[in-house]
Design a protein around this motif. Structure first.
Motif, PDB file in Angstrom:
ATOM      1  N   CYS A 190       0.774  -1.142  -0.012  1.00 57.38           N
ATOM      2  CA  CYS A 190       0.074  -0.001  -0.049  1.00 57.38           C
ATOM      3  C   CYS A 190       0.592   1.247   0.175  1.00 57.38           C
ATOM      4  O   CYS A 190       1.776   1.349   0.791  1.00 57.38           O
ATOM      5  CB  CYS A 190      -0.850  -0.025   1.162  1.00 57.38           C
ATOM      6  N   GLU A 192      -0.078   4.259   0.770  1.00 53.35           N
ATOM      7  CA  GLU A 192      -0.390   5.460   1.681  1.00 53.35           C
ATOM      8  C   GLU A 192       0.680   5.554   2.558  1.00 53.35           C
ATOM      9  O   GLU A 192       1.319   4.792   3.258  1.00 53.35           O
ATOM     10  CB  GLU A 192      -1.784   4.922   2.619  1.00 53.35           C
ATOM     11  N   CYS A 195       1.723   3.129   5.902  1.00 53.93           N
ATOM     12  CA  CYS A 195       0.983   2.001   5.731  1.00 53.93           C
ATOM     13  C   CYS A 195       2.246   0.849   5.367  1.00 53.93           C
ATOM     14  O   CYS A 195       2.201   0.111   6.435  1.00 53.93           O
ATOM     15  CB  CYS A 195      -0.130   2.112   4.724  1.00 53.93           C
ATOM     16  N   CYS A 204      -5.702  -3.044   0.079  1.00 57.23           N
ATOM     17  CA  CYS A 204      -5.208  -3.049   1.536  1.00 57.23           C
ATOM     18  C   CYS A 204      -6.040  -3.152   2.677  1.00 57.23           C
ATOM     19  O   CYS A 204      -7.144  -2.761   2.398  1.00 57.23           O
ATOM     20  CB  CYS A 204      -4.600  -1.601   1.509  1.00 57.23           C
ATOM     21  N   GLU A 206      -6.378  -1.716   5.211  1.00 59.86           N
ATOM     22  CA  GLU A 206      -6.824  -0.556   5.814  1.00 59.86           C
ATOM     23  C   GLU A 206      -7.353   0.282   4.925  1.00 59.86           C
ATOM     24  O   GLU A 206      -8.470   1.146   4.971  1.00 59.86           O
ATOM     25  CB  GLU A 206      -5.613  -0.033   6.552  1.00 59.86           C
ATOM     26  N   HIS A 207      -6.849   0.589   3.673  1.00 64.38           N
ATOM     27  CA  HIS A 207      -7.077   1.468   2.740  1.00 64.38           C
ATOM     28  C   HIS A 207      -8.032   0.880   1.421  1.00 64.38           C
ATOM     29  O   HIS A 207      -8.321   1.610   0.689  1.00 64.38           O
ATOM     30  CB  HIS A 207      -6.015   2.259   2.309  1.00 64.38           C
TER      31      HIS A 207
HETATM   32 ZN   LIG Z   1      -2.973   0.848   3.310  1.00 66.00          ZN
END
Ligand SMILES: [Zn+2]
Length: 310
Positions: A190, A192, A195, A204, A206-207
């Motif tokens: 990822c 980000e 991250c 991802c 999370e994202h």
């Molecule tokens: Zn991420």
């Protein structure tokens, strides 16, 4: 209790002192995503949590883990996003390097050391090198198999008037490479900031869906004849181990229209060979900071039998 209801209870608990809401409100939002839009429950939970974070004007790192935290030793920290308590000594403080970071450095206890980050906006007292503290409500993170902990606005810090022995968690393993685990080869991370999680099918955890960045990694299993050890080679170590550079790996994947070809080729190059590998132990992994190939007592037959049985 249904899955949705259990999640709703936990989310509610995280926001009950910040927002006027009931478990039913939360459950309704979850139900809509899961039932109507067929969103997987984990993703629905993240989405609903984000919604309430926005509403409460909070950041994700301000959230408490649900329930009481586990008091952990540093070597036990082996998964990301765990809320935990630690008693540790500040072994080293580094240059934060970025204005968003208040303090960064190394914490140690008898089982080893771990990186910590304290956000500038977390408004916590300054930690001093050489002092021992009891930290409550810190959250773990992972980057390339290395774990760290993050101190946030909800972290409790209590200075203790005692010394603590700090263990050295370097270790050395020697044996045959008997397996390469999934998640090895040409992977995508990822992009980000802060991250770098490894993407699964372009997502991802999370994202969500992101344009990943290519990286190389090997998660290997080494058998020393008595027991098996898990080890991680980062990009540089993987390039050195296999002779396949990131550029070359990208070309191979492009030609084959398939990234798995890279792990296959790496597998062919290293399986059954003997290595001596040393580096810090983090969780259950030895990070391959240094390694050399041994011309060991290669009992190819035995290794292959072992490899097939894994
Ligand atoms: Zn991420």
């Amino acid at each position: 209790m249904t899955d949705v209801h259990q999640h709703a209870v936990e989310i509610h608990e995280q926001f009950s002192d910040k927002l006027e809401l009931t478990v039913e409100d939360v459950a309704e939002r979850l139900e809509k995503l899961v039932g109507e839009y067929k969103v997987p429950i984990d993703e629905a939970r993240r989405s609903v949590t984000s919604h309430y974070l926005d509403e409460a004007g909070m950041e994700r790192e301000d959230l408490r883990g649900s329930g009481g935290n586990q008091e952990m030793q540093i070597s036990e920290v082996d998964e990301p996003e765990q809320w935990l308590d630690l008693t540790a000594k500040v072994v080293d403080l580094w240059d934060p390097g970025h204005e968003s970071i208040g303090q960064v450095g190394l914490l140690g206890d008898p089982t080893g050391t771990i990186k910590f980050t304290k956000w500038a906006k977390s408004d916590l007292p300054a930690l001093e090198e050489g002092k021992v503290y009891r930290f409550s409500n810190v959250v773990s993170d992972e980057y390339q198999g290395r774990f760290s902990v993050k101190l946030n606005r909800t972290t409790g810090i209590e200075e203790l008037d005692e010394d603590l022995e700090v263990g050295d968690n370097e270790s050395e393993i020697e044996g045959a490479m008997v397996d390469i685990q999934s998640g090895s080869g040409l992977i995508k991370r990822c992009p980000e900031e802060d991250c770098t999680r490894v993407l699964q099918n372009g997502r991802c955890s999370e994202h969500g869906e992101v344009e990943g960045e290519f990286d190389l990694r090997i998660k290997g299993v080494v058998d020393d004849g008595m027991t098996v050890h898990e080890t991680i080679f980062n990009k540089e170590a993987t390039e050195e181990l296999t002779g396949i550079t990131l550029e070359k790996a990208k070309e191979m994947a492009m030609d084959a229209l398939d990234t798995t070809i890279v792990a296959d080729e790496m597998r062919e190059k290293v399986l059954g060979r003997y290595y001596r590998i040393s580096g810090p132990t983090l969780g259950r992994y030895v990070l391959a900071n240094d390694f050399e190939e041994l011309t060991g007592p290669v009992d190819a037959e035995a290794v292959l039998i072992k490899a097939r049985s894994m």
